[in-house]
Scaffold this motif. Structure first.
Motif, PDB file in Angstrom:
ATOM      1  N   ALA A 136       0.824  -1.222   0.000  1.00 18.82           N
ATOM      2  CA  ALA A 136       0.000   0.000   0.000  1.00 18.82           C
ATOM      3  C   ALA A 136       0.852   1.264   0.000  1.00 18.82           C
ATOM      4  O   ALA A 136       0.447   2.299  -0.546  1.00 18.82           O
ATOM      5  CB  ALA A 136      -0.934  -0.009   1.205  1.00 18.82           C
ATOM      6  N   GLU A 137       2.033   1.207   0.591  1.00 22.05           N
ATOM      7  CA  GLU A 137       2.890   2.403   0.686  1.00 22.05           C
ATOM      8  C   GLU A 137       3.608   2.715  -0.621  1.00 22.05           C
ATOM      9  O   GLU A 137       3.998   3.852  -0.857  1.00 22.05           O
ATOM     10  CB  GLU A 137       3.942   2.228   1.795  1.00 22.05           C
ATOM     11  CG  GLU A 137       3.375   2.031   3.180  1.00 22.05           C
ATOM     12  CD  GLU A 137       3.047   0.562   3.478  1.00 22.05           C
ATOM     13  OE1 GLU A 137       3.449  -0.318   2.685  1.00 22.05           O
ATOM     14  OE2 GLU A 137       2.393   0.316   4.490  1.00 22.05           O
ATOM     15  N   ALA A 138       3.816   1.688  -1.460  1.00 24.72           N
ATOM     16  CA  ALA A 138       4.614   1.874  -2.675  1.00 24.72           C
ATOM     17  C   ALA A 138       4.030   2.927  -3.619  1.00 24.72           C
ATOM     18  O   ALA A 138       4.768   3.817  -4.065  1.00 24.72           O
ATOM     19  CB  ALA A 138       4.801   0.543  -3.385  1.00 24.72           C
ATOM     20  N   PRO A 139       2.740   2.886  -3.965  1.00 25.95           N
ATOM     21  CA  PRO A 139       2.211   3.930  -4.856  1.00 25.95           C
ATOM     22  C   PRO A 139       2.311   5.331  -4.258  1.00 25.95           C
ATOM     23  O   PRO A 139       2.503   6.306  -4.983  1.00 25.95           O
ATOM     24  CB  PRO A 139       0.751   3.526  -5.069  1.00 25.95           C
ATOM     25  CG  PRO A 139       0.710   2.077  -4.793  1.00 25.95           C
ATOM     26  CD  PRO A 139       1.742   1.834  -3.738  1.00 25.95           C
ATOM     27  N   VAL A 140       2.200   5.429  -2.936  1.00 24.91           N
ATOM     28  CA  VAL A 140       2.311   6.729  -2.271  1.00 24.91           C
ATOM     29  C   VAL A 140       3.720   7.285  -2.463  1.00 24.91           C
ATOM     30  O   VAL A 140       3.902   8.468  -2.805  1.00 24.91           O
ATOM     31  CB  VAL A 140       1.966   6.605  -0.765  1.00 24.91           C
ATOM     32  CG1 VAL A 140       2.218   7.916  -0.043  1.00 24.91           C
ATOM     33  CG2 VAL A 140       0.541   6.146  -0.593  1.00 24.91           C
ATOM     34  N   VAL A 141       4.723   6.441  -2.266  1.00 31.74           N
ATOM     35  CA  VAL A 141       6.114   6.874  -2.428  1.00 31.74           C
ATOM     36  C   VAL A 141       6.390   7.214  -3.888  1.00 31.74           C
ATOM     37  O   VAL A 141       7.028   8.236  -4.183  1.00 31.74           O
ATOM     38  CB  VAL A 141       7.084   5.776  -1.920  1.00 31.74           C
ATOM     39  CG1 VAL A 141       8.522   6.137  -2.236  1.00 31.74           C
ATOM     40  CG2 VAL A 141       6.911   5.567  -0.427  1.00 31.74           C
ATOM     41  N   PHE A 142       5.901   6.380  -4.798  1.00 25.08           N
ATOM     42  CA  PHE A 142       6.099   6.653  -6.219  1.00 25.08           C
ATOM     43  C   PHE A 142       5.399   7.941  -6.634  1.00 25.08           C
ATOM     44  O   PHE A 142       5.924   8.692  -7.460  1.00 25.08           O
ATOM     45  CB  PHE A 142       5.607   5.486  -7.076  1.00 25.08           C
ATOM     46  CG  PHE A 142       6.667   4.448  -7.310  1.00 25.08           C
ATOM     47  CD1 PHE A 142       7.441   4.487  -8.447  1.00 25.08           C
ATOM     48  CD2 PHE A 142       6.887   3.442  -6.387  1.00 25.08           C
ATOM     49  CE1 PHE A 142       8.427   3.535  -8.671  1.00 25.08           C
ATOM     50  CE2 PHE A 142       7.861   2.492  -6.597  1.00 25.08           C
ATOM     51  CZ  PHE A 142       8.636   2.532  -7.745  1.00 25.08           C
ATOM     52  N   ALA A 143       4.224   8.215  -6.096  1.00 22.69           N
ATOM     53  CA  ALA A 143       3.505   9.446  -6.423  1.00 22.69           C
ATOM     54  C   ALA A 143       4.332  10.664  -6.013  1.00 22.69           C
ATOM     55  O   ALA A 143       4.454  11.633  -6.772  1.00 22.69           O
ATOM     56  CB  ALA A 143       2.141   9.469  -5.739  1.00 22.69           C
ATOM     57  N   ARG A 144       4.905  10.603  -4.825  1.00 26.62           N
ATOM     58  CA  ARG A 144       5.723  11.729  -4.350  1.00 26.62           C
ATOM     59  C   ARG A 144       6.984  11.873  -5.190  1.00 26.62           C
ATOM     60  O   ARG A 144       7.391  12.988  -5.533  1.00 26.62           O
ATOM     61  CB  ARG A 144       6.080  11.522  -2.871  1.00 26.62           C
ATOM     62  CG  ARG A 144       6.844  12.666  -2.276  1.00 26.62           C
ATOM     63  CD  ARG A 144       5.992  13.933  -2.241  1.00 26.62           C
ATOM     64  NE  ARG A 144       6.767  14.995  -1.648  1.00 26.62           N
ATOM     65  CZ  ARG A 144       7.005  16.155  -2.248  1.00 26.62           C
ATOM     66  NH1 ARG A 144       6.452  16.428  -3.397  1.00 26.62           N
ATOM     67  NH2 ARG A 144       7.743  17.056  -1.660  1.00 26.62           N
ATOM     68  N   ALA A 145       7.593  10.748  -5.539  1.00 23.90           N
ATOM     69  CA  ALA A 145       8.791  10.789  -6.385  1.00 23.90           C
ATOM     70  C   ALA A 145       8.463  11.379  -7.762  1.00 23.90           C
ATOM     71  O   ALA A 145       9.239  12.177  -8.300  1.00 23.90           O
ATOM     72  CB  ALA A 145       9.387   9.396  -6.525  1.00 23.90           C
ATOM     73  N   CYS A 146       7.320  11.012  -8.322  1.00 20.95           N
ATOM     74  CA  CYS A 146       6.894  11.556  -9.617  1.00 20.95           C
ATOM     75  C   CYS A 146       6.648  13.060  -9.526  1.00 20.95           C
ATOM     76  O   CYS A 146       7.006  13.813 -10.441  1.00 20.95           O
ATOM     77  CB  CYS A 146       5.641  10.848 -10.109  1.00 20.95           C
ATOM     78  SG  CYS A 146       5.927   9.162 -10.648  1.00 20.95           S
TER      79      CYS A 146
END
Length: 175
Positions: A91-101
């Motif tokens: 669940a945390e992975a898309p959140v981190v990727f969103a911030r990185a993007c």
């Protein structure tokens, strides 16, 4: 001829006499002024990028609400699942990727804006983004995706000895 008339005539120069051309000396001054202006502009852009990354680090450290996002998490998750090797996503992975993007888009836009300002424009164009990609080594993976339009390049000429790539090398500001 009278003395007044002789005083207004240029002096006679013999063969082999060295001649100082004032036009050549005057041409060096604008180059030096341009080079100084170029260096000031690069220092200003470097300071802006340092401030950008310091603000990003500060914002990340102060973030407590992970529920609000500027990019859709479902779309990010869908893109992640497009890879056949990916089976499950925490669940945390898309959140981190969103911030990185978001950070990626912000930096690319910031560098593109710097190129637009170099060309004395207030409108960000495709060739500004292409120039930001070309000038920054970290963005090399995008060179084929966003091709540079050679005919529309409005870049200012670089002074002799100036690097062909972005003098604002990619860096990470550590706290």
């Amino acid at each position: 001829m009278d003395q007044k008339a002789q005083g207004s005539l240029p002096p006679v120069i013999g063969v082999g006499t060295p001649v100082a051309y004032p036009a050549a000396a005057a041409a060096a001054v604008p180059y030096q002024a341009y080079h100084h202006l170029y260096q000031q502009q690069q220092q200003q852009q470097n300071q802006q990028l340092q401030m950008f990354w310091a603000d990003q680090c500060r914002e990340i450290e102060q973030t407590t609400d992970f529920k609000n996002h500027n990019l859709p998490l479902a779309r990010i998750k869908k893109i992640m699942k497009a890879d056949e090797d990916v089976r499950m996503i925490a669940a945390e992975a898309p959140v981190v990727f969103a911030r990185a993007c978001e950070m990626f888009i912000l930096e690319l836009t910031h560098r593109g804006w710097a190129h637009a300002e170099e060309n004395k424009r207030r409108t960000l164009q495709k060739n500004d983004i292409a120039a930001a990609i070309t000038r920054t080594d970290v963005f090399d993976f995008l060179v084929d995706i966003v091709p540079r339009e050679e005919g529309k390049d409005e870049g200012i000429p670089r002074p002799m000895g100036a690097p062909a790539t972005d003098p604002l090398a990619y860096y990470y500001v550590q706290q």
